[in-house]
Design an enzyme around this catalytic site. Sequence first.
Site, short mmCIF file in Angstrom:
data_model
loop_
_atom_site.label_atom_id
_atom_site.label_comp_id
_atom_site.label_asym_id
_atom_site.label_seq_id
_atom_site.Cartn_x
_atom_site.Cartn_y
_atom_site.Cartn_z
N HIS A 197 1.17 -1.13 0.44
CA HIS A 197 0.20 -0.30 0.15
C HIS A 197 0.76 0.94 0.36
O HIS A 197 0.61 1.66 -0.76
CB HIS A 197 -0.83 -0.07 1.08
CG HIS A 197 -1.84 -0.61 1.44
ND1 HIS A 197 -2.32 -2.24 2.17
CD2 HIS A 197 -3.10 -0.49 0.54
CE1 HIS A 197 -3.37 -2.53 1.79
NE2 HIS A 197 -3.75 -1.88 0.46
N ARG A 304 -10.35 3.12 -8.47
CA ARG A 304 -10.35 2.36 -7.46
C ARG A 304 -11.51 2.57 -5.78
O ARG A 304 -11.43 3.74 -5.67
CB ARG A 304 -8.94 2.17 -6.24
CG ARG A 304 -8.36 1.38 -6.72
CD ARG A 304 -7.26 1.14 -6.50
NE ARG A 304 -5.93 0.05 -6.50
CZ ARG A 304 -4.78 -0.23 -7.11
NH1 ARG A 304 -4.79 1.45 -7.92
NH2 ARG A 304 -4.15 -0.41 -7.86
N ARG A 340 -14.00 -0.02 -10.83
CA ARG A 340 -14.02 -1.62 -10.12
C ARG A 340 -15.10 -1.28 -9.47
O ARG A 340 -14.94 -0.70 -8.70
CB ARG A 340 -12.56 -1.59 -9.91
CG ARG A 340 -12.35 -3.31 -9.84
CD ARG A 340 -10.78 -2.95 -8.72
NE ARG A 340 -10.37 -2.63 -7.49
CZ ARG A 340 -9.83 -2.61 -7.70
NH1 ARG A 340 -8.53 -3.41 -8.04
NH2 ARG A 340 -9.35 -2.43 -6.09
N GLU A 434 -6.39 -10.73 -12.52
CA GLU A 434 -4.86 -11.13 -11.54
C GLU A 434 -5.30 -12.30 -10.20
O GLU A 434 -4.63 -11.89 -9.34
CB GLU A 434 -5.55 -10.01 -10.77
CG GLU A 434 -6.81 -9.90 -9.73
CD GLU A 434 -7.14 -8.46 -9.44
OE1 GLU A 434 -6.02 -8.35 -9.00
OE2 GLU A 434 -8.35 -8.38 -8.70
N ASN A 457 -0.14 -6.57 -10.16
CA ASN A 457 0.02 -6.59 -8.29
C ASN A 457 -0.30 -7.76 -7.51
O ASN A 457 0.13 -8.86 -6.51
CB ASN A 457 -0.72 -5.16 -7.37
CG ASN A 457 -0.45 -3.88 -8.10
OD1 ASN A 457 0.55 -3.52 -8.90
ND2 ASN A 457 -1.05 -2.99 -7.61
N CYS A 503 -3.26 -2.65 -15.62
CA CYS A 503 -3.18 -1.38 -15.01
C CYS A 503 -2.36 -1.89 -13.45
O CYS A 503 -3.22 -1.28 -12.25
CB CYS A 503 -4.58 -0.92 -14.63
SG CYS A 503 -5.65 -2.59 -13.28
#
Length: 544
Positions: A197, A304, A340, A434, A457, A503
Amino acid sequence: MSESRNLKIVGRSTSPGLVIGPAFVYHDRPDKLSPPRAIGRNQVEEELSDIERAVRIVRGDLKISAQRIEAQTGPKLAAIFDAHEEMLQDPSLRREIRDEVEGTLIDASQALARVFLRWEEKFRATGEEILKDRADDLIDLQGRLLREIAGVKTTALEKMPPGRVLVASRLFPSDTVALPRRGVLGIILEFGGPGSHAALLARALGIPTVALIPNATERIADAQEVIVDAFAGEVILSPDAATRSQYEESIRMAQEESLQARHLSMEPVRTTDGKEVAVMANVGCGEDITVAVENGADGIGLYRIEQFYLARNTPPSVAELLTELRGALAPFHGKMITIRLLDLGADKPVPFVQFPSEDDPFLGRRGVRLLLQYPDLLDVQLKALLELAREHDVHILVPMVTLAGDMERVRRRLREIADAAGISRLPPLGAMIETPAAALCVAELIPHSDFFSIGTNDLTQFTMAAGRENPLVNDYFLEDHPAVLRLVRIVLDEAGQTPVSVCGELAADLKSIPSLLKLGLRSLSVAPPLAPAVKEAIRRASSG
Ligand code: PEP
Ligand code: MG
């Protein structure tokens, strides 16, 4: 504490840039408690007044945090600090501390530590994720109080003066919220991989950051001059005059380049062989959107929306969500906007869903898995996004897709809600790629997906079996590892006519951009401050 001049320490860059400035060393955990000190009955009131004084000061700190966050991101995140303050005011907590001092005749710090430990254990024992989180809040609060009582003058993060390089062991999500956003020159961390983060936040704010500098908080002294070279991934302590002026020259050149890149970034970008590439922005709050506009993002590749939900006591209604999104997105009218669906789970709990505890929340009921089990939560978002799609070019992105059935079920629900509202044309619905399963079996998702967006990620953490937030395995969290790139290649090769974007943070990794373009990628979504540099890298690369 401080070491010899010009000492260069190699770490890992997690947000590019180059700065020179005085350090601000942040100790995030209290020093070890001194042994308990027995007190006489006549000292009880004195000890209790120490605690009261500490509570007063900490409450003041929390207010500063709340105001700052409110000014930067709106009132919602500020509520976290109100919750902390509420905890401090809890009469049963205060009573228990008083009883501990009076009953056991020990000093204020010990009494406080014992009571906090009991509360923490009580919270953790419930197994409820949300209460476990409160247990973490308690650790934070306890640390603040103990430091105040001990008179330790490590300034809390929210009081960090502007123009400093923050040196910390690691940054927790709650620390990153308290960070004074505009005034931080650079960041040096002992831990913190590129998927953490803290790294995401630093990139979103454009703060040069070098992580994996061992014992940084001990080796660097407060106010010591440091160079953060987050292009090279290294720091230099106490530079001498010659080194300093050499770096000052590099900073001047980097600033010139970045100014030029920013200017150019307002234009669409093509590779040397003429292929147009979209550079979109990853955003999470209103401020990000302003920065995205300033940096010439071609659209929003990842919105987000978790921040609308975190720190609320009740979930937003359709109207509330719509109002928030409408207000935030106005500057991107006419451009592609990818929103999203909520990516929550036991690792990011909200007060209004009672998440059962999970041993491995990252491998648990996250993203779409959770939404499918809380249909009300899903429906509110789909209704708001269908409405928003009347005004904006909305694309809906589904997080944590693993099975074709995940997409099939969301699409079915979207269709039902659209039918009920008399809407015939659905906005494009896409899958986040993902999980390795989604990447390897992307063909199975095609019938249910209008586009794909690769979230490198999470894809990296699942492929490399290395947690994004786990400092012990930072060396394994390699977003450009051949295993990850191979999965990206599979998606691009097997997606057929379905458009693919990336992304995750890999999209902004300048040295990986040429290979991503060669694999056929034509759309990237990156932290807003990085858009100009990414466009510049594309302009210099060939797609063939
Ligand atoms: C990702 O996983 O790559 C991603 C973009 O989503 P997040 O970082 O929000 O999990
Ligand atoms: Mg993700």
